[in-house]
Design an enzyme around this catalytic site. Structure first.
Site, PDB file in Angstrom:
ATOM      1  N   LYS A 161       1.218   4.059  -3.124  1.00  0.00           N
ATOM      2  CA  LYS A 161       0.915   5.462  -2.855  1.00  0.00           C
ATOM      3  C   LYS A 161       2.153   6.342  -3.054  1.00  0.00           C
ATOM      4  O   LYS A 161       2.045   7.472  -3.542  1.00  0.00           O
ATOM      5  CB  LYS A 161       0.343   5.637  -1.444  1.00  0.00           C
ATOM      6  CG  LYS A 161      -1.074   5.094  -1.287  1.00  0.00           C
ATOM      7  CD  LYS A 161      -2.049   5.696  -2.299  1.00  0.00           C
ATOM      8  CE  LYS A 161      -3.497   5.350  -1.978  1.00  0.00           C
ATOM      9  NZ  LYS A 161      -4.433   5.840  -3.040  1.00  0.00           N
ATOM     10  N   TYR A 172       0.835  -1.204   0.000  1.00  0.00           N
ATOM     11  CA  TYR A 172       0.000   0.000   0.000  1.00  0.00           C
ATOM     12  C   TYR A 172       0.872   1.258   0.000  1.00  0.00           C
ATOM     13  O   TYR A 172       0.667   2.178  -0.793  1.00  0.00           O
ATOM     14  CB  TYR A 172      -0.923  -0.004   1.223  1.00  0.00           C
ATOM     15  CG  TYR A 172      -1.855   1.182   1.283  1.00  0.00           C
ATOM     16  CD1 TYR A 172      -2.977   1.247   0.468  1.00  0.00           C
ATOM     17  CD2 TYR A 172      -1.611   2.232   2.160  1.00  0.00           C
ATOM     18  CE1 TYR A 172      -3.840   2.339   0.526  1.00  0.00           C
ATOM     19  CE2 TYR A 172      -2.461   3.328   2.228  1.00  0.00           C
ATOM     20  CZ  TYR A 172      -3.564   3.373   1.400  1.00  0.00           C
ATOM     21  OH  TYR A 172      -4.413   4.460   1.462  1.00  0.00           O
TER      22      TYR A 172
END
Length: 268
Positions: free
Chosen positions: A184, A180
């Site tokens: 990002k 994640y």
């Protein structure tokens, strides 16, 4: 204020906004805020009709916007599929015109340690968080370039910041945020590059992240945030500022809501 009137006089009057992942959570809230400010909003997500397995649907978001005096169209799409992204964009242009504002919010998230992370899930997260935003931005650029103006907002996360350490916190050692955070971080870097490359075209490209977790349905499913530690209104105010600011100055920002809103004078 009378929202029926806002649709004529708001900051986004006369503009088309495409907001991905707008059946629930942050995407829904941002879509509603842009509609309140007069934008015609194209809503997209996979969940078109209400489904007992999920909180929220495109139909529900559209009904709420319309009820409040706004204008929205809903186009269901699987944004992990490049062909479906092409179809979505073509249908949006056919129905309401090319977007002046693009909000890349749709996401899929799996949390687990990197040593056992399945490759197919890594690829799906890269597709949703990096490739889909790039593809939709590429589709939006020609009309924005022709108009000499445009706004792209990528919804990111403080998880894209590098973890502190060593020593590493218990959270960073055990929470499974490696992929994640990686996607990002990639989205943030891409945002900066797009901002630089499109600066001369008058197209603003920014990213925005809640400073603290917001208890959206998706976050709750992942046990990330069961209760709000930040009002969802902070992300909608940040999004509105970044989707209406002067592209000559308000671009290339990786904005964390609280510090950004303080900087522009909207928080004490």
């Amino acid at each position: 204020p009378d929202k029926g009137n806002t649709a004529v006089t708001g900051q986004c009057a006369g503009k088309v906004a495409l907001v991905t992942g707008s059946s629930r959570g942050l995407g829904k809230a941002i879509a509603q805020r842009l509609a309140d400010e007069g934008a015609t909003v194209v809503l997209t997500a996979r969940t078109a009709q209400p489904d007992p397995k999920y909180v929220g649907s495109l139909e529900q978001t559209q009904e709420e916007i319309t009820r409040d005096g706004g204008r929205a169209v809903a186009i269901a799409a699987d944004l992990s599929d490049p062909a479906d992204r092409d179809r979505l964009f073509a249908e949006a242009v056919a129905q309401v015109g090319a977007p002046d504002i693009l909000v890349n919010n749709a996401a899929v998230t799996f949390l687990r340690p990197l040593d056992t992370f399945p490759e197919r899930r890594v690829r799906l997260m890269l597709e949703m968080h990096v490739l889909a935003p790039l593809h939709l931005t590429q589709l939006a650029i020609p009309a924005m370039r022709e108009r000499g103006r445009g706004w792209v907002l990528n919804v990111t996360s403080v998880g894209g910041d590098l973890p502190a350490g060593p020593p590493f916190s218990e959270f960073d050692r055990t929470a499974g945020f490696g992929i994640y955070g990686t996607v990002k971080a990639a989205l943030n870097r891409m945002t900066k590059s797009l901002a630089a490359e499109l600066f001369d075209d008058g197209i603003a490209v920014n990213a925005a992240a809640p400073t603290n977790p917001v208890a959206t349905p998706g976050a709750g499913t992942l046990d990330l945030a069961k209760t709000d530690t930040e009002d969802i209104e902070l992300i909608t105010r940040t999004a509105l500022a970044l989707c209406t600011g002067d592209p000559a100055t308000m671009t290339g920002r990786i904005a964390h809501t609280q510090s950004f809103l303080r900087e522009i004078g909207e928080l004490p």
